[in-house]
Design an enzyme around this catalytic site. Structure first.
Site, PDB file in Angstrom:
ATOM      1  N   CYS A  65      17.490  48.793  43.945  1.00 32.02           N
ATOM      2  CA  CYS A  65      17.491  47.326  43.907  1.00 32.02           C
ATOM      3  C   CYS A  65      18.432  46.860  45.008  1.00 32.02           C
ATOM      4  CB  CYS A  65      17.862  46.790  42.518  1.00 32.02           C
ATOM      5  SG  CYS A  65      19.517  47.204  41.926  1.00 32.02           S
ATOM      6  N   HIS A  98      29.691  66.914  39.338  1.00 32.81           N
ATOM      7  CA  HIS A  98      30.562  66.673  38.185  1.00 32.81           C
ATOM      8  C   HIS A  98      29.876  65.961  37.022  1.00 32.81           C
ATOM      9  CE1 HIS A  98      34.725  67.123  40.341  1.00 32.81           C
ATOM     10  NE2 HIS A  98      33.914  68.159  40.535  1.00 32.81           N
ATOM     11  N   HIS A 133      33.063  70.460  33.382  1.00 31.37           N
ATOM     12  CA  HIS A 133      32.225  69.261  33.521  1.00 31.37           C
ATOM     13  C   HIS A 133      31.126  69.232  32.465  1.00 31.37           C
ATOM     14  CE1 HIS A 133      34.466  68.402  37.057  1.00 31.37           C
ATOM     15  NE2 HIS A 133      34.172  69.586  37.561  1.00 31.37           N
TER      16      HIS A 133
HETATM   17  C1  RB5 Z   1      17.757  40.694  42.757  1.00 35.78           C
HETATM   18  O1  RB5 Z   1      18.009  39.469  43.316  1.00 35.78           O
HETATM   19  C2  RB5 Z   1      19.065  41.481  42.633  1.00 35.78           C
HETATM   20  O2  RB5 Z   1      19.879  40.887  41.673  1.00 35.78           O
HETATM   21  C3  RB5 Z   1      18.778  42.934  42.285  1.00 35.78           C
HETATM   22  O3  RB5 Z   1      18.024  43.512  43.306  1.00 35.78           O
HETATM   23  C4  RB5 Z   1      19.981  43.836  42.100  1.00 35.78           C
HETATM   24  O4  RB5 Z   1      20.841  43.778  43.196  1.00 35.78           O
HETATM   25  C5  RB5 Z   1      20.672  43.690  40.805  1.00 35.78           C
HETATM   26  O5  RB5 Z   1      21.637  44.385  40.479  1.00 35.78           O
END
Ligand code: RB5
Length: 152
Positions: A65, A98, A133
């Site tokens: 993301c 780990h 670990h």
């Molecule tokens: C999306 O706008 C953004 O919030 C997502 O890609 C991410 O970074 C969330 O943690």
């Protein structure tokens, strides 16, 4: 290795390159989307990969993301998942050595393609060290079990 991969819209373009890399390295890729560049909610995608990894349907997962953080928070809700937010060689390698991480969470907005490729190769080839670990990872599993007690 069987690897599930998912991204939200922010990771959409990076994901297609990562899929190509994984295929070149000989892995079997289970792509859960998102399948368009339109905005979507990262927990929906993290759930698809988290369930597969937690159930042992695939050995590893990769989630992408904007920051890697939202995916990581959501994926770690699934028992058996050890998702790690990584941003360089050291975090990618140590999350394996780990923490026996089984999902790699990447920030598409922050890292370049060459670094991402290197981190993925490191993360896929670095073994878990076990020993002390393993004891600590076992304690994480116990925390999951105790957190689940009393839930219906
Ligand atoms: C999306 O706008 C953004 O919030 C997502 O890609 C991410 O970074 C969330 O943690």
């Amino acid at each position: 290795m069987n690897i599930a991969i998912g991204s939200d819209h922010r990771g959409f373009h990076v994901r297609s390159k990562v899929i190509e890399l994984l295929a070149r390295l000989g892995h079997t890729v289970h792509d859960v989307g998102t399948f368009s560049s339109g905005a979507c909610d990262y927990p929906d995608i993290a759930a698809l990969v988290g369930k597969k990894v937690g159930a042992g349907e695939v050995e590893r997962g990769i989630l992408i993301c904007g920051t890697g953080l939202g995916m990581c928070i959501a994926a770690n809700k699934f028992p058996g998942v050890r998702a790690a937010p990584c941003h360089d060689d050291i975090t990618a390698e140590m999350s394996r050595r780990h923490n026996d991480s089984n999902i790699l969470c990447l920030p598409a907005d922050l890292l370049g393609e060459r670094l991402i490729d290197r981190m993925i190769e490191l993360w896929l080839t670095t073994p878990f060290e076990g020993g002390r670990h393993q004891r600590r990872v076992d304690k994480i599993r116990k925390l999951e079990e105790s957190a689940g007690e009393g839930r219906e």
